[in-house]
Every structure is written in structure tokens, then in C-alpha cells.
Enzyme design. Structure first.
Site, PDB file in Angstrom:
ATOM      1  N   GLU A   1      42.601 -17.896  31.192  1.00 45.79           N
ATOM      2  CA  GLU A   1      42.956 -16.350  31.437  1.00 45.79           C
ATOM      3  C   GLU A   1      43.637 -15.854  30.214  1.00 45.79           C
ATOM      4  OE1 GLU A   1      42.109 -16.170  35.904  1.00 45.79           O
ATOM      5  OE2 GLU A   1      43.987 -16.558  35.309  1.00 45.79           O
TER       6      GLU A   1
ATOM      7  N   CYS B   1      48.982 -11.447  26.281  1.00 54.69           N
ATOM      8  CA  CYS B   1      49.454 -12.838  26.930  1.00 54.69           C
ATOM      9  C   CYS B   1      48.366 -13.714  26.939  1.00 54.69           C
ATOM     10  CB  CYS B   1      49.958 -12.427  28.344  1.00 54.69           C
ATOM     11  SG  CYS B   1      50.650 -13.910  29.049  1.00 54.69           S
TER      12      CYS B   1
ATOM     13  N   CYS C   1      48.278 -26.984  33.268  1.00 55.73           N
ATOM     14  CA  CYS C   1      49.730 -27.284  32.823  1.00 55.73           C
ATOM     15  C   CYS C   1      49.947 -28.672  33.451  1.00 55.73           C
ATOM     16  CB  CYS C   1      50.631 -26.177  33.095  1.00 55.73           C
ATOM     17  SG  CYS C   1      52.266 -26.496  32.275  1.00 55.73           S
TER      18      CYS C   1
ATOM     19  N   CYS D   1      56.423 -26.739  37.802  1.00 55.24           N
ATOM     20  CA  CYS D   1      57.284 -25.910  38.107  1.00 55.24           C
ATOM     21  C   CYS D   1      57.088 -25.287  39.507  1.00 55.24           C
ATOM     22  CB  CYS D   1      57.497 -24.653  37.112  1.00 55.24           C
ATOM     23  SG  CYS D   1      57.815 -25.216  35.331  1.00 55.24           S
TER      24      CYS D   1
ATOM     25  N   CYS E   1      55.240 -21.623  40.335  1.00 52.07           N
ATOM     26  CA  CYS E   1      54.272 -21.023  39.250  1.00 52.07           C
ATOM     27  C   CYS E   1      52.771 -21.594  39.791  1.00 52.07           C
ATOM     28  CB  CYS E   1      54.432 -21.980  38.118  1.00 52.07           C
ATOM     29  SG  CYS E   1      53.159 -21.586  36.576  1.00 52.07           S
TER      30      CYS E   1
ATOM     31  N   CYS F   1      52.991 -12.624  35.782  1.00 47.85           N
ATOM     32  CA  CYS F   1      53.396 -13.963  35.217  1.00 47.85           C
ATOM     33  C   CYS F   1      53.254 -14.992  36.294  1.00 47.85           C
ATOM     34  CB  CYS F   1      54.938 -13.815  35.251  1.00 47.85           C
ATOM     35  SG  CYS F   1      55.316 -12.764  33.972  1.00 47.85           S
TER      36      CYS F   1
HETATM   37  N1  SAH Z   1      54.822 -22.495  30.152  1.00 47.00           N
HETATM   38  C1  SAH Z   1      55.830 -21.646  29.618  1.00 47.00           C
HETATM   39  C2  SAH Z   1      55.079 -20.193  29.249  1.00 47.00           C
HETATM   40  C3  SAH Z   1      54.197 -19.699  30.413  1.00 47.00           C
HETATM   41  S1  SAH Z   1      54.782 -19.010  31.947  1.00 47.00           S
HETATM   42  C4  SAH Z   1      56.790 -21.252  30.207  1.00 47.00           C
HETATM   43  O1  SAH Z   1      56.998 -21.778  31.424  1.00 47.00           O
HETATM   44  O2  SAH Z   1      57.696 -20.791  29.627  1.00 47.00           O
HETATM   45  C5  SAH Z   1      55.454 -17.218  31.636  1.00 47.00           C
HETATM   46  C6  SAH Z   1      56.651 -16.950  32.418  1.00 47.00           C
HETATM   47  O3  SAH Z   1      56.455 -16.757  33.893  1.00 47.00           O
HETATM   48  C7  SAH Z   1      57.631 -18.151  32.475  1.00 47.00           C
HETATM   49  O4  SAH Z   1      58.989 -17.892  32.558  1.00 47.00           O
HETATM   50  C8  SAH Z   1      57.470 -18.685  33.962  1.00 47.00           C
HETATM   51  O5  SAH Z   1      58.514 -19.410  34.258  1.00 47.00           O
HETATM   52  C9  SAH Z   1      57.203 -17.316  34.738  1.00 47.00           C
HETATM   53  N2  SAH Z   1      56.547 -17.443  36.048  1.00 47.00           N
HETATM   54  C10 SAH Z   1      55.661 -18.461  36.422  1.00 47.00           C
HETATM   55  N3  SAH Z   1      55.555 -18.334  37.866  1.00 47.00           N
HETATM   56  C11 SAH Z   1      55.777 -17.012  38.051  1.00 47.00           C
HETATM   57  C12 SAH Z   1      55.527 -16.326  39.305  1.00 47.00           C
HETATM   58  N4  SAH Z   1      55.025 -16.739  40.126  1.00 47.00           N
HETATM   59  N5  SAH Z   1      56.546 -15.089  39.073  1.00 47.00           N
HETATM   60  C13 SAH Z   1      57.162 -14.811  38.302  1.00 47.00           C
HETATM   61  N6  SAH Z   1      57.356 -15.362  37.125  1.00 47.00           N
HETATM   62  C14 SAH Z   1      56.659 -16.761  37.083  1.00 47.00           C
HETATM   63 FE1  SF4 Z   2      53.630 -24.843  33.213  1.00 40.97          FE
HETATM   64 FE2  SF4 Z   2      54.037 -22.632  34.859  1.00 40.97          FE
HETATM   65 FE3  SF4 Z   2      56.051 -24.516  34.268  1.00 40.97          FE
HETATM   66 FE4  SF4 Z   2      55.088 -22.780  32.412  1.00 40.97          FE
HETATM   67  S1  SF4 Z   2      56.034 -22.231  34.366  1.00 40.97           S
HETATM   68  S2  SF4 Z   2      55.740 -24.899  32.319  1.00 40.97           S
HETATM   69  S3  SF4 Z   2      53.011 -22.672  32.863  1.00 40.97           S
HETATM   70  S4  SF4 Z   2      54.091 -24.938  35.532  1.00 40.97           S
END
Ligand code: SAH
Ligand code: SF4
Length: 411
Positions: free
Chosen positions: A124, A137, A144, A148, A151, A382
Site C-alpha cells: 500500500e 507515504c 515487516c 511493534c 502497529c 499511520c
Molecule cells: N518501520 C518504520 C516506518 C514505518 S511506520 C518505522 O517504524 O519507523 C510510520 C510511523 O507510524 C512510525 O513512527 C510508527 O511507529 C507509527 N505507527 C505505527 N503504528 C501506528 C498506529 N497504529 N498509530 C499511530 N502511529 C503508528
Molecule cells: Fe515495522 Fe510497524 Fe514497527 Fe515500523 S512500526 S518497524 S512498520 S512493526
């Protein structure tokens, strides 16, 4: 109102089948100038002495004019165009779906052919128009490897890294759809910045951890910022990492883009839970790497992303700890209201709590914009991205897979 446009027509299905059945063709998009010259010469269709000139022509057609068919390259002879088309492809990926949110945010679901993984993959890409800019974006991986806990992408296993071509294809196809190449029309009613480029900024904040796919991301971003091509300023490209410390210095040195860090916690105990890569590269190492980021100054700050999770990391104590942690680092703090997804146990902090948190940080001298959630109605915000491959019907997936393997045996 959300508009959902299904682009899976018979024609695109036929095209996919044709591509699967066709002999393998090399991709030209995503190659550096040297690689492009090498591909042209070794295919035997361009003599060495012409290579430089041909590379210049192709570069212009591909990255300035945005053509996706050799037939449109008018200053190249018909014969050479035909030879190029026989050996190489510059086709765009299949757009499975385009969704347009009521706030103008667009989300595309792209399908790329399999590359060793045995099946096509879907990713996406999201476009966020604002008053003075349009941000794309971009995803760097399918799924991944990191997990996290807040996420959505983290719940999907890694399928594979995207290639440089696939990373660039997201930008180029989005520009096609928005009419952001010369002599192209913007779709009627589209929400785009009032003037200038429709896509003025890129954030590597889609699916995946860009620094676990360093080489492909580097190649793609060097092409995206090439002054004689797509020409996006490096200051308008931001790469976000969860904290892959050993690659941070190289990012500044070799790619030279802006850095964002997914911080989300100010002590190791909590960060270990939210962003598990912290167990490998704890906060002290991460902040040290940030201090050493090449080109850092008050005009070129690092963005620290901080997701607001109710009763987890949103107290005033946390705000104080954040200010203390970042002392002396040229920083911007980006507060992200948590975007919920089906099955999560987290909740977004109350608005009042977020404002108090932001006030404290502002008073301490940091610009701390609260990122307005965009495209929530199409799960484009995000951390909500998760490729639809998982939702693809099993029978459909198997059929496609069989078709691909039967087509040219590329495992
Ligand atoms: N993997 C990379 C880039 C993609 S995520 C990273 O983790 O930095 C882009 C941003 O969205 C990151 O800061 C991530 O921590 C945040 N993010 C992930 N899940 C989210 C959620 N459910 N609500 C808000 N931000 C989120
Ligand atoms: Fe991967 Fe989501 Fe963590 Fe970014 S925030 S490193 S996309 S698991």
C-alpha cells in the site's frame, strides 16, 4: 464519504497473464546511470560509444516525462524503440485498488510480480494532500520483520523486501494517477495542493523497516532526488526508522535525506515492549547515533515520532522525560494520535491529554505538531497499513501462483 474504485478489470488481468507468460524482461526503472548503460550495451542493442547519450535520453523520458511505454519516446528511432521493448520493460505495476477518503487522502493497493517468493505481492501507498504540499507515504517491504506492538503492519510477517524499481514505481504510478508529470491532467475533483507539484514530499513511512532494505531504498531515493530526473529535494524526503542503529550514519552519509525516529517511549523498559528492536539497540545507542547524524543542525532537525497511547506513555512525567532525553539534539517532536485497527488492545489518548503533553513540549522549546489523523476511513493512517494479500481468497492466490509459475518458471 469514501469512494472505492476497483481497478481489477479484465484488461488488467489479461495484462498480468500476458506478463506472466512472456519471457523475462529486464527492468530499466531503478537502475543507476552506470547500470542502465551496462544493460543497454550488454543486451547488444546499443553500441558502447552511444551508451552515454542513450542513457541521457532514457533518463529524461523515464523520470522527467514519466513515460511507461517505449513507443512514446519520440526522439528515439522506431527500430531502437522496438528493440528496447523486446528486451526490457518500463511498465507500471498493476493497481488493484484505489481508495479516496473524504479528506482527499488516497490509498493505492499495488500488485507486484513474484521475485523468488513464488507469488505476487501487494503493498500500500498513501497520498496525503495538504494546503501547501502533497506527501506520498511509500512502503519499503511487504510486511515487516519487526513486531511493534501498536502497529498493524507488525502483525503481518515479512514476505519480502521491495526492489528499487518497486519503491520508485509507487512514486511514479502515484504521479500518473495525480497528473503530476508534464502534460498530464489531474483527475477532476481531486484534492491536491493549490500550486506546485502534486507530490512535493516523500516519507518512507509505509509498510516495512526501510533500514532493513538499505540498498534498494538507497538506490530508489538517489533516483528520486536526482536533479535531472524526478528531482525531489532531499530535504523533502524523510526516512523513518524504528531504530536500526548501525545503518543510521550511512543513511545521512550515503542518501542524505531527513531522518525520523519512531521513539514512542523514553525508557528502555517501556520501549522494549512497544518497539522490540530496542532490546538490540537500546535508547542510549539510538540517541548517540542521532547526535552523530551527518548534516544535523537547527535547520536540519531529526523528527522524533511519538505515538500517543492512553495510560501507556502519555503522562506529564513522560513528557518531561522526553524533553530530558532529547536535550541537545536538534529535534522536532511529532505526536501521533494512535490509530486503532481491528484486534488491537491499545487506545488513543484523550484529546485533552494530548494537548497537555504538547503544551509541555512546546513550552520546553520544541515545535511539536500533533499529526492530524488522515484517511482513517480507508485505513490509510499511520500504522494501519497491511497488505491485502492476506485478505485475498486462497483459491485466487493459488490460481495466480500457478499461473506465474507455469508462465516462466521464475520461482
Ligand atoms: N518501520 C518504520 C516506518 C514505518 S511506520 C518505522 O517504524 O519507523 C510510520 C510511523 O507510524 C512510525 O513512527 C510508527 O511507529 C507509527 N505507527 C505505527 N503504528 C501506528 C498506529 N497504529 N498509530 C499511530 N502511529 C503508528
Ligand atoms: Fe515495522 Fe510497524 Fe514497527 Fe515500523 S512500526 S518497524 S512498520 S512493526
Amino acid at each position: 464519504m469514501t469512494l472505492s474504485l476497483d481497478l481489477t478489470t479484465d484488461a488488467t488481468r489479461d495484462a498480468l497473464r500476458a506478463r506472466a507468460a512472456a519471457p523475462f524482461k529486464g527492468e530499466l526503472i531503478g537502475l543507476s546511470r552506470e547500470e542502465l548503460a551496462e544493460a543497454l550495451v550488454s543486451s547488444g542493442i546499443v553500441p558502447e560509444r552511444q551508451a552515454k547519450m542513450r542513457v541521457q535520453q532514457l533518463w529524461h523520458w523515464l523520470y522527467v516525462r514519466g513515460v511507461s511505454d517505449f513507443a512514446d519516446m519520440f526522439n528515439i528511432s522506431k527500430d531502437l524503440r522496438a528493440e528496447l521493448a523486446k528486451h526490457f520493460t518500463i511498465a507500471r505495476p498493476e493497481i488493484v485498488e484505489e481508495q479516496i477518503s473524504s479528506d482527499g487522502t488516497r490509498k493505492w493497493l499495488f500488485r507486484f510480480p513474484p521475485r523468488g517468493a513464488g507469488r505476487p505481492v501487494e503493498i500500500e501507498t498513501v497520498y496525503i494532500p495538504e494546503e501547501g504540499r502533497g506527501t506520498l507515504c511509500i512502503s519499503s517491504q511487504v510486511g515487516c520483520t519487526l513486531t511493534c506492538s501498536f502497529c498493524h503492519t507488525g502483525t503481518q510477517k515479512l514476505v519480502r523486501n521491495l526492489t528499487a524499481e518497486e519503491i520508485l514505481a509507487q512514486l511514479m504510478t502515484a504521479r500518473d494517477r495525480l497528473g503530476d508529470f508534464p502534460e498530464r491532467d489531474t483527475p477532476a475533483g481531486a484534492i491536491v495542493p493549490a500550486e506546485g507539484r502534486k507530490i512535493s514530499n516523500i516519507v518512507m513511512m509505509g509498510m516495512g523497516e526501510p533500514l532493513y532494505n538499505f540498498e534498494a531504498v538507497k538506490k530508489a531515493l538517489l533516483i528520486a532526488s536526482d536533479g535531472d530526473g524526478l528531482a525531489l529535494s532531499r530535504r523533502r524526503i524523510t526516512l523513518s526508522t524504528s531504530g536500526v542503529v548501525p545503518e543510521i550514519f550511512r543513511t545521512g552519509e550515503e542518501i542524505g535525506v531527513m531522518l525520523a525516529i519512531s521513539l514512542h517511549a523514553t525508557n528502555d523498559d517501556l520501549r522494549d515492549l512497544l518497539v522490540p528492536i530496542n532490546k538490540k539497540y537500546p535508547l542510549k545507542d539510538l540517541i548517540d547515533a542521532c547526535r552523530a547524524y551527518p548534516g544535523l543542525s537547527n535547520a536540519r532537525r531529526i523528527t522524533f515520532e511519538y505515538v500517543m497511547l492512553k495510560d501507556v506513555n502519555d503522562s506529564l512525567e513522560d513528557a518531561k522525560a522526553l524533553v530530558k532525553l532529547l536535550k541537545g539534539v536538534p529535534a522536532k517532536i511529532n505526536l501521533i494520535p494512535f490509530n486503532p485497527w481491528p484486534g488491537t488492545n491499545y487506545q488513543c489518548s484523550d484529546w485533552e491529554t494530548i494537548e497537555k503533553f504538547a503544551d509541555y513540549i512546546n513550552n520546553a522549546g520544541y515545535a511539536s505538531p500533533i499529526r492530524t489523523p488522515r484517511g482513517r476511513d480507508i485505513l490509510a493512517a499511520c500504522g494501519q497499513l497491511k497488505s491485502e494479500s492476506e485478505r485475498m481468497k486462497k483459491t485466487e492466490r493459488l490460481a495466480l501462483e500457478a499461473m506465474m509459475i507455469a508462465g516462466h518458471g521464475e520461482a
